[in-house]
Design an enzyme around this catalytic site. Structure first.
Site, PDB file in Angstrom:
ATOM      1  N   ASP A   1       0.823  -1.218   0.000  1.00  0.00           N
ATOM      2  CA  ASP A   1       0.000   0.000   0.000  1.00  0.00           C
ATOM      3  C   ASP A   1       0.851   1.260   0.000  1.00  0.00           C
ATOM      4  OD1 ASP A   1      -2.330  -1.473   0.199  1.00  0.00           O
ATOM      5  OD2 ASP A   1      -2.459  -1.261   2.387  1.00  0.00           O
TER       6      ASP A   1
ATOM      7  N   TYR B   1       6.287 -10.119   6.980  1.00  0.00           N
ATOM      8  CA  TYR B   1       6.127  -8.678   7.189  1.00  0.00           C
ATOM      9  C   TYR B   1       6.565  -8.320   8.609  1.00  0.00           C
ATOM     10  CZ  TYR B   1       3.193  -7.733   3.042  1.00  0.00           C
ATOM     11  OH  TYR B   1       2.728  -7.537   1.775  1.00  0.00           O
TER      12      TYR B   1
END
Lengths: 256, 256
Positions: A54, A112
């Site tokens: 994003d 992540y």
């Protein structure tokens, strides 16, 4: 046509995410393709990234399949890319690849990390690389919540609707929270902070940021561990938290 | 009129330096004054910073005298500033001050730090906060050079002509170079790096960046220690190096 597997490191702050968009080149893929067009002197280039980070999200190891109508040594491609990419996007690895390699579907796991501090101050120097919060949290309860995420679950309550997907089931292999404190100059700059680390088979849109937001609500006592269990076992369509800000999130590693 | 001494922390990357300019508000002082105008609902505000950091230079402790036609508790001013300043500029301290306090002329000493790595790669994630170089350097010789800077010298060969100054003589109290290596996640992100640290009575325009550039040339064998001694003892008007990039420089502390 030549195919390459490259790995990109980037600071996402100035970009509107990975995916190229028709009306701006301020995306990572947009910048990469601009560089590839210059290098190959052709518009017939094609790239596939392992996942669509994003707006504002960073990467240490975004894997990309690159297709260009030009044969180059992988190291020459890396050097050419680094001389054409902006300073906040960098190619750190390059190798020849098969046309059949698909960075999305061939991924075995992705990791992540999310950085946040709880010591109560904004921090102008690191505002683009970690999230600073100002309320104490129950870290032990958050660690218990991390354990609950591990395993195969339907993450329908932990994603934002976007492109079509065939299933919301994902497997989390590892999920943990640990404290880091730096010495020296970076210790002056970076406050003591927590790192949320999650490794899974794949991630839905904004899934990690919704997991982090939920952890925070658990740490604040706004959400109970029982609520999290329920959401993971029988999704209701309601979210347990808002999406955590993008500045603390890093796509670290994709394995094949 | 009310007077305050405030301390600002900022990331200089997005700004054209400290000093306000008529045609852009993209300066630190420009952003500060914009915030003060909103807080005081007046244009009759005035600020003096301890020094004019250049475009791209960061600060951990820029001291500023603020004059506004509004009486506030210092803590209220701090909070009001932090709600009006952009995320990369932050007020970390605020106290009442005398009209007579002058952040430039009253400073007893200032400390700057400069971060650079020598391990040969660009680093997209930290490109805005340290300089990455790709050639090995003779660190011991650079440490000897640091010693030579200490003391009172005419720094006429170590500054860029700008505003009028009465003298190019400055006193360096301490000057050193040390290696830092991080553990954990920041260790993955930040390469092993050197920190050049210098404390002095005051600094001329681009003086620290010219000192750093000279150190690099000494480390590379392009400039000898004898040349540095000469430049410090009898300035010739010629520079020993180019100005080092601004991204690695931090104004750390100003003492009064």
């Amino acid at each position: 046509m030549s195919f390459y597997k490259i790995i990109l490191r980037y600071k996402g702050t100035q970009y509107q995410g990975w995916q190229k968009q028709p009306h701006t080149s301020q995306t990572i893929q947009g910048q990469l393709e601009k560089a590839l067009k210059k290098i190959s002197k052709s518009d017939e280039i094609h790239t596939i990234g392992s996942g669509r980070t994003d707006s504002g999200v960073h990467a240490l190891g975004q894997v990309v399949r690159v297709q260009i109508p030009l044969e180059l040594e992988p190291l020459s491609l890396l050097k050419a890319l680094n001389s054409h990419l902006p300073n906040d996007i960098e190619c750190i690895h390059s190798e020849n690849s098969s046309e059949l390699f698909n960075p999305v579907f061939d991924a075995k796991d992705k990791t992540y990390k999310y950085l946040f501090s709880l010591n109560g101050r904004r921090n102008a120097l690191v505002d683009d690389s970690m999230t600073c919060l100002d309320r104490p949290m129950d870290i032990e309860k958050m660690r218990e919540a991390c354990e609950l995420f591990i395993g195969e679950h339907d993450f329908a309550d932990f994603y934002t609707v976007g492109t079509d997907i065939s299933s919301t089931v994902r497997v989390i292999y590892d999920c943990k929270l640990h404290l880091e404190k730096q010495q020296g100059f970076l210790g002056e700059v970076y406050p003591e902070h927590y790192i949320f680390e999650v490794k899974g088979s794949g991630f839905l849109k904004q899934m990690v940021r919704l997991m982090v937001g939920t952890l925070w609500n658990i740490g604040l006592g706004k959400v109970e561990l029982a609520d999290l269990k329920m959401a993971l076992n029988s999704p209701s369509g309601a979210k347990l938290a808002a999406v955590a800000p993008s500045n603390g999130l890093y796509l670290c590693e994709v394995n094949y």
